[in-house]
Design a protein around this motif. Structure first.
Motif, PDB file in Angstrom:
ATOM      1  N   ARG A 170       0.813  -1.219   0.000  1.00 49.93           N
ATOM      2  CA  ARG A 170       0.000   0.000   0.000  1.00 49.93           C
ATOM      3  C   ARG A 170       0.848   1.272   0.000  1.00 49.93           C
ATOM      4  O   ARG A 170       0.319   2.362  -0.192  1.00 49.93           O
ATOM      5  N   TRP A 171       2.144   1.139   0.235  1.00 48.28           N
ATOM      6  CA  TRP A 171       3.010   2.313   0.274  1.00 48.28           C
ATOM      7  C   TRP A 171       3.247   2.839  -1.138  1.00 48.28           C
ATOM      8  O   TRP A 171       3.485   2.070  -2.074  1.00 48.28           O
ATOM      9  N   ASP A 172       3.200   4.150  -1.275  1.00 47.88           N
ATOM     10  CA  ASP A 172       3.442   4.761  -2.586  1.00 47.88           C
ATOM     11  C   ASP A 172       4.913   4.645  -2.977  1.00 47.88           C
ATOM     12  O   ASP A 172       5.235   4.422  -4.143  1.00 47.88           O
ATOM     13  N   GLU A 173       5.793   4.824  -1.987  1.00 48.05           N
ATOM     14  CA  GLU A 173       7.237   4.789  -2.260  1.00 48.05           C
ATOM     15  C   GLU A 173       7.779   3.387  -1.988  1.00 48.05           C
ATOM     16  O   GLU A 173       8.134   3.051  -0.866  1.00 48.05           O
ATOM     17  N   GLN A 174       7.827   2.582  -3.024  1.00 51.69           N
ATOM     18  CA  GLN A 174       8.284   1.207  -2.845  1.00 51.69           C
ATOM     19  C   GLN A 174       9.795   1.108  -2.639  1.00 51.69           C
ATOM     20  O   GLN A 174      10.308   0.041  -2.275  1.00 51.69           O
ATOM     21  N   ASP A 175      10.527   2.223  -2.894  1.00 55.57           N
ATOM     22  CA  ASP A 175      11.972   2.209  -2.635  1.00 55.57           C
ATOM     23  C   ASP A 175      12.313   2.830  -1.289  1.00 55.57           C
ATOM     24  O   ASP A 175      13.486   3.049  -0.977  1.00 55.57           O
ATOM     25  N   HIS A 176      11.289   3.106  -0.487  1.00 53.29           N
ATOM     26  CA  HIS A 176      11.513   3.680   0.836  1.00 53.29           C
ATOM     27  C   HIS A 176      12.262   2.679   1.719  1.00 53.29           C
ATOM     28  O   HIS A 176      12.074   1.463   1.609  1.00 53.29           O
ATOM     29  N   GLU A 177      13.129   3.183   2.588  1.00 50.39           N
ATOM     30  CA  GLU A 177      13.939   2.300   3.435  1.00 50.39           C
ATOM     31  C   GLU A 177      13.074   1.414   4.330  1.00 50.39           C
ATOM     32  O   GLU A 177      13.406   0.260   4.586  1.00 50.39           O
ATOM     33  N   MET A 178      11.973   1.967   4.820  1.00 48.27           N
ATOM     34  CA  MET A 178      11.073   1.179   5.656  1.00 48.27           C
ATOM     35  C   MET A 178      10.497   0.002   4.870  1.00 48.27           C
ATOM     36  O   MET A 178      10.389  -1.118   5.374  1.00 48.27           O
ATOM     37  N   VAL A 179      10.146   0.258   3.618  1.00 48.70           N
ATOM     38  CA  VAL A 179       9.577  -0.796   2.767  1.00 48.70           C
ATOM     39  C   VAL A 179      10.604  -1.892   2.527  1.00 48.70           C
ATOM     40  O   VAL A 179      10.321  -3.083   2.674  1.00 48.70           O
ATOM     41  N   ARG A 180      11.816  -1.488   2.157  1.00 45.24           N
ATOM     42  CA  ARG A 180      12.861  -2.485   1.873  1.00 45.24           C
ATOM     43  C   ARG A 180      13.159  -3.337   3.099  1.00 45.24           C
ATOM     44  O   ARG A 180      13.321  -4.560   3.011  1.00 45.24           O
ATOM     45  N   LEU A 181      13.234  -2.687   4.241  1.00 45.19           N
ATOM     46  CA  LEU A 181      13.545  -3.410   5.467  1.00 45.19           C
ATOM     47  C   LEU A 181      12.432  -4.392   5.834  1.00 45.19           C
ATOM     48  O   LEU A 181      12.688  -5.538   6.212  1.00 45.19           O
ATOM     49  N   CYS A 182      11.176  -3.947   5.706  1.00 40.29           N
ATOM     50  CA  CYS A 182      10.050  -4.831   6.030  1.00 40.29           C
ATOM     51  C   CYS A 182       9.971  -6.016   5.074  1.00 40.29           C
ATOM     52  O   CYS A 182       9.574  -7.115   5.462  1.00 40.29           O
ATOM     53  N   GLN A 183      10.327  -5.792   3.813  1.00 39.94           N
ATOM     54  CA  GLN A 183      10.334  -6.899   2.854  1.00 39.94           C
ATOM     55  C   GLN A 183      11.373  -7.949   3.251  1.00 39.94           C
ATOM     56  O   GLN A 183      11.114  -9.160   3.176  1.00 39.94           O
ATOM     57  N   ILE A 184      12.534  -7.491   3.694  1.00 35.67           N
ATOM     58  CA  ILE A 184      13.582  -8.425   4.129  1.00 35.67           C
ATOM     59  C   ILE A 184      13.126  -9.184   5.368  1.00 35.67           C
ATOM     60  O   ILE A 184      13.282 -10.401   5.484  1.00 35.67           O
ATOM     61  N   ILE A 185      12.537  -8.442   6.318  1.00 31.05           N
ATOM     62  CA  ILE A 185      12.069  -9.063   7.557  1.00 31.05           C
ATOM     63  C   ILE A 185      10.980 -10.093   7.269  1.00 31.05           C
ATOM     64  O   ILE A 185      10.954 -11.180   7.843  1.00 31.05           O
ATOM     65  N   SER A 186      10.078  -9.752   6.363  1.00 31.68           N
ATOM     66  CA  SER A 186       9.020 -10.691   5.992  1.00 31.68           C
ATOM     67  C   SER A 186       9.610 -11.967   5.406  1.00 31.68           C
ATOM     68  O   SER A 186       9.172 -13.081   5.720  1.00 31.68           O
ATOM     69  N   SER A 187      10.630 -11.800   4.568  1.00 30.29           N
ATOM     70  CA  SER A 187      11.284 -12.961   3.963  1.00 30.29           C
ATOM     71  C   SER A 187      11.961 -13.826   5.016  1.00 30.29           C
ATOM     72  O   SER A 187      11.881 -15.057   4.986  1.00 30.29           O
ATOM     73  N   MET A 188      12.615 -13.184   5.986  1.00 20.61           N
ATOM     74  CA  MET A 188      13.295 -13.934   7.038  1.00 20.61           C
ATOM     75  C   MET A 188      12.298 -14.669   7.937  1.00 20.61           C
ATOM     76  O   MET A 188      12.524 -15.809   8.347  1.00 20.61           O
ATOM     77  N   ALA A 189      11.176 -13.992   8.250  1.00 16.40           N
ATOM     78  CA  ALA A 189      10.152 -14.652   9.061  1.00 16.40           C
ATOM     79  C   ALA A 189       9.533 -15.818   8.294  1.00 16.40           C
ATOM     80  O   ALA A 189       9.199 -16.857   8.873  1.00 16.40           O
TER      81      ALA A 189
END
Length: 746
Positions: free
Chosen positions: A563-582
């Motif tokens: 839902r985030w407009d800025e898909q290159d935002h640092e928060m987005v990138r970090l959450c994507q990594i965390i989701s992958s690790m979980a």
């Protein structure tokens, strides 16, 4: 060139098989074909026998058909191998068909009445078809293996390109972006090389691959901190020297991997290890004892020359400044005794030849025994000296006083003290390098020799790097990144000392005949707290339920991120990594993915909590940047949830680092790790839409909030920039290194 790997010397395929997977694939085929060919010439042709032969023939034909289909698919996807692979598949299919026809003997009437060739009447045809089948199938497998090699080379090339980009970066932001890409490429390279390492048949190649991968693993963290130090202090010469040494070592390790998989050196010639004293003694004894079978298989001059070459190598011990006078005298005396006994052996040997003796005389037999005894005594003394030296050095360096002094002097900005302690460290390095060389001489196996060479090179390189890192800190004593960089290199030194202690035990085990040891080149302190354990069925059911709940939460995180407009935002990138690790934890609960054991899970949990902590840092940055736009209730809400996140991260960290013993305790730790991760993800899912809403609100009011980088610029703070880079850099590195760690056991 190698013959069939299964002992069937009759079926020489003319191709060298270097991997166990190819060898294992051929074993069933060789077994079935051997069954068909090695039947008795006057075999009783019962219905049962005929049906058995037909079943085996049909099984071979069906298996070949499936195999060829895969080979043809590979050929279609690889244009450069299409013709060669296609021909091999065609020959395999033709040979499979011929075998099926020759074994089509389902009844006695059919076998004897129709006059066509069968396995009974045309044994030569059967052998010819078997040869063709084994040759073509082996060729298909070897060609497919060439594709794997090409993948490794391609992956290495990508890493090299990104490595060059990293070396040229000039800003923190650019470094973060490229390092993230570099980490992903290193994970791919680790997958390919890890599988290749464990698939190699040759023990020496496996040991060399393990050593090269160990260098890449450790250097990746060094590359991170050394590069950051250079970016923070661009005019510092010692920081530049430190960084260049890391990049150079990584390039050499990458090149070594390619040498191993292609079986050549960069110049084209095969790589050869220097002959150790142990190997020289072993070969010398074989020649001497071989005289019992033949007096004329080797010349007297060759044996004498080999002995002198062996004696020359012992000078590494006697010429060492660290060898005591008593040890030196003992070694020289044993060398002299060995020379005398060998000289006496040659005299009795020549006398036996003059007598035209067909076998060793009694006098010669006695000389053989004495010569072997004397060279054995020499080997034992050399082993005692090398192991004793290594043991003393490990005890001497166990307190790491010099490293601590360098850290303290650097932190005080005392360049003179750093220079003094640097001299002491250099002396220690020379001692360790020489000791590793002596251990190599007496290690007992070629893989252990390779590990000794790796240890020697590691001490030789890391010593000067510690000194340059300490000099940088002394020039910039308030720099956090310079301090972190020195810590990383000191930890690498300490880690290599731990590896050397393991190596020493392995060498002793081989010498005392307890095991044909193979050193484990990687040593991870965080893996020593708990033994890997498998859960039973009931426990797996309980954990599977938790895993499913975790999977649903990762889906929620992904949905919120989208839902985030800025898909290159640092928060987005970090959450994507965390989701992958979980999600990797969820796969663990299903018995899938990279996390194979509870040990893997606990290490991943330790890595993951740091990434979760970084989300808290970003949220705090967000609060600081838009505090003027926050309502009191929003501020209180975010503060409350951030505190929950911090507390949950601490719980996960404590859980991950707590050592446990026993199956029940391990199960409880698995349960707690997943429960804590669930709690953290729940908070993240709750905070993501709130943060997204606030960023949108600020953008609508034309606030410069495109990313945390802009907030940091607004605050005019270089410290935050360093800390954020540190967080993302360590996060990326530790995730990538976790994947490297998991590959070691494959």
């Amino acid at each position: 060139m190698a013959s069939s790997p299964c002992g069937g010397g009759n079926f020489d395929c003319g191709l060298e098989i270097q991997t166990r997977s190819v060898e294992q694939t051929l074993i069933p085929l060789v077994s079935q074909i051997t069954t068909l060919i090695n039947h008795k010439d006057k075999l009783k042709k019962t219905e049962k026998t005929l049906r058995a032969i037909q079943r085996v023939g049909q099984a071979v034909s069906v298996a070949v058909g499936r195999f060829v289909a895969v080979g043809e698919a590979i050929a279609a996807e690889n244009e450069d191998l299409k013709d060669e692979m296609g021909l091999a598949c065609f020959e395999a299919r033709r040979a499979g068909t011929a075998i099926a026809q020759l074994t089509d003997v389902s009844s006695l009437e059919q076998c004897e009445g129709d006059g066509r060739s069968t396995v009974f009447s045309d044994r030569t045809g059967m052998v010819k078809a078997a040869r063709m089948l084994l040759s073509s199938v082996t060729k298909v497998l070897v060609l497919a293996d060439c594709i794997v090699i090409k993948q490794i080379i391609s992956s290495r090339n990508k890493v090299l390109v990104t490595l060059e980009q990293l070396e040229r970066v000039s800003t923190f932001q650019e470094f973060v972006q490229i390092f993230s890409q570099f980490g992903n490429e290193m994970v791919e390279f680790a997958h390919l090389t890890g599988d290749r390492q464990n698939d190699l048949k040759d023990e020496k190649k496996r040991a060399r691959m393990a050593a090269a991968r160990a260098v890449l693993e450790k250097c990746t963290m060094m590359l991170l901190t050394a590069s950051k130090t250079c970016l923070r202090h661009p005019d510092c010469e010692s920081a530049r020297i430190n960084k260049e040494a890391v990049f150079q070592r990584m390039r050499l390790a990458l090149e070594q991997v390619i040498e191993i998989v292609t079986d050549t050196r960069s110049g084209g010639e095969a790589r050869a290890l220097p002959v150790s004293i142990y190997a020289g003694i072993k070969d010398f004894k074989v020649k001497v004892e071989g005289l019992r079978d033949s007096l004329y298989c080797v010349s007297c001059e060759a044996v004498a020359a080999q002995l002198e070459a062996l004696m020359e190598k012992t000078e590494d011990f006697t010429d060492s400044a660290y060898t005591s006078h008593e040890q030196r005298e003992t070694i020289i005396q044993l060398c002299q005794i060995t020379r005398q006994e060998t000289k006496q052996l040659i005299n009795t040997w020549r006398h036996a030849q003059l007598l035209k003796a067909k076998e060793a005389t009694d006098e010669m037999e006695l000389s053989i025994l004495k010569t072997c005894q004397s060279v054995g005594d020499l080997r034992r003394e050399l082993h005692r000296v090398a192991v004793g030296r290594a043991t003393e050095l490990l005890k001497l360096h166990s307190d790491h006083l010099v490293l601590q002094a360098l850290k303290a002097s650097g932190g005080d900005g005392n360049l003179e003290a750093v220079a003094d302690y640097a001299g002491t460290l250099t002396e220690h390095k020379e001692q360790l390098v020489e000791t590793c060389r002596l251990l190599c001489h007496i290690s007992g196996t070629e893989p252990l020799e390779i590990t000794c060479i790796h240890a020697e090179e590691t001490f030789r390189v890391i010593g000067p790097q510690i000194i340059s890192a300490a000099q940088t800190l002394a020039l910039h004593p308030t720099s956090k990144i310079a301090k972190e960089n020195l810590d990383v290199f000191c930890e690498a030194w300490e880690s290599q000392l731990c590896d050397m202690a393991i190596l020493l035990k392995e060498i002793n085990d081989v010498f005392e005949g307890r095991r044909g040891a193979l050193i484990k080149p990687f040593s991870h302190k965080h893996l020593k707290t708990v033994k890997a354990a498998k859960l039973d069925a009931e426990e797996q059911t309980t954990i599977a339920k938790l895993g499913l709940e975790l999977c649903l939460l990762t889906s929620d995180v992904d949905s919120e991120v989208e839902r985030w407009d800025e898909q290159d935002h640092e928060m987005v990138r970090l959450c994507q990594i965390i989701s992958s690790m979980a999600y990797s934890m969820y796969l663990f609960t299903r018995g899938e993915g990279l996390l194979k054991t509870t040990l893997d899970l606990f290490h991943q949990a330790e890595v993951r909590q740091r990434s979760f902590s970084l989300i808290g840092f970003l949220i705090e940055s967000l609060q600081g940047a838009i505090k003027s736009n926050l309502l009191d209730e929003d501020r209180i809400l975010i503060l409350s949830e951030t505190e929950k996140l911090s507390a949950a991260c601490q719980q996960l960290q404590v859980c991950a680092k707590t050592p446990v013993q026993g199956k029940s305790a391990i199960f409880q730790k698995v349960d707690s790790s997943i429960q804590n991760t669930k709690g953290i993800l729940t908070v993240v899912v709750y905070l993501l839409p709130i943060c997204n809403k606030l960023i949108r609100k600020c953008k609508s009011e034309r606030s410069c909030l495109a990313s945390p980088q802009h907030w940091r610029e607004k605050q005019q703070s270089t410290t935050v920039s360093e800390e954020t880079l540190n967080g993302f850099g360590v996060k990326s590195l530790e995730q990538h290194m976790a994947n490297l760690t998991f590959l070691e056991s494959k």
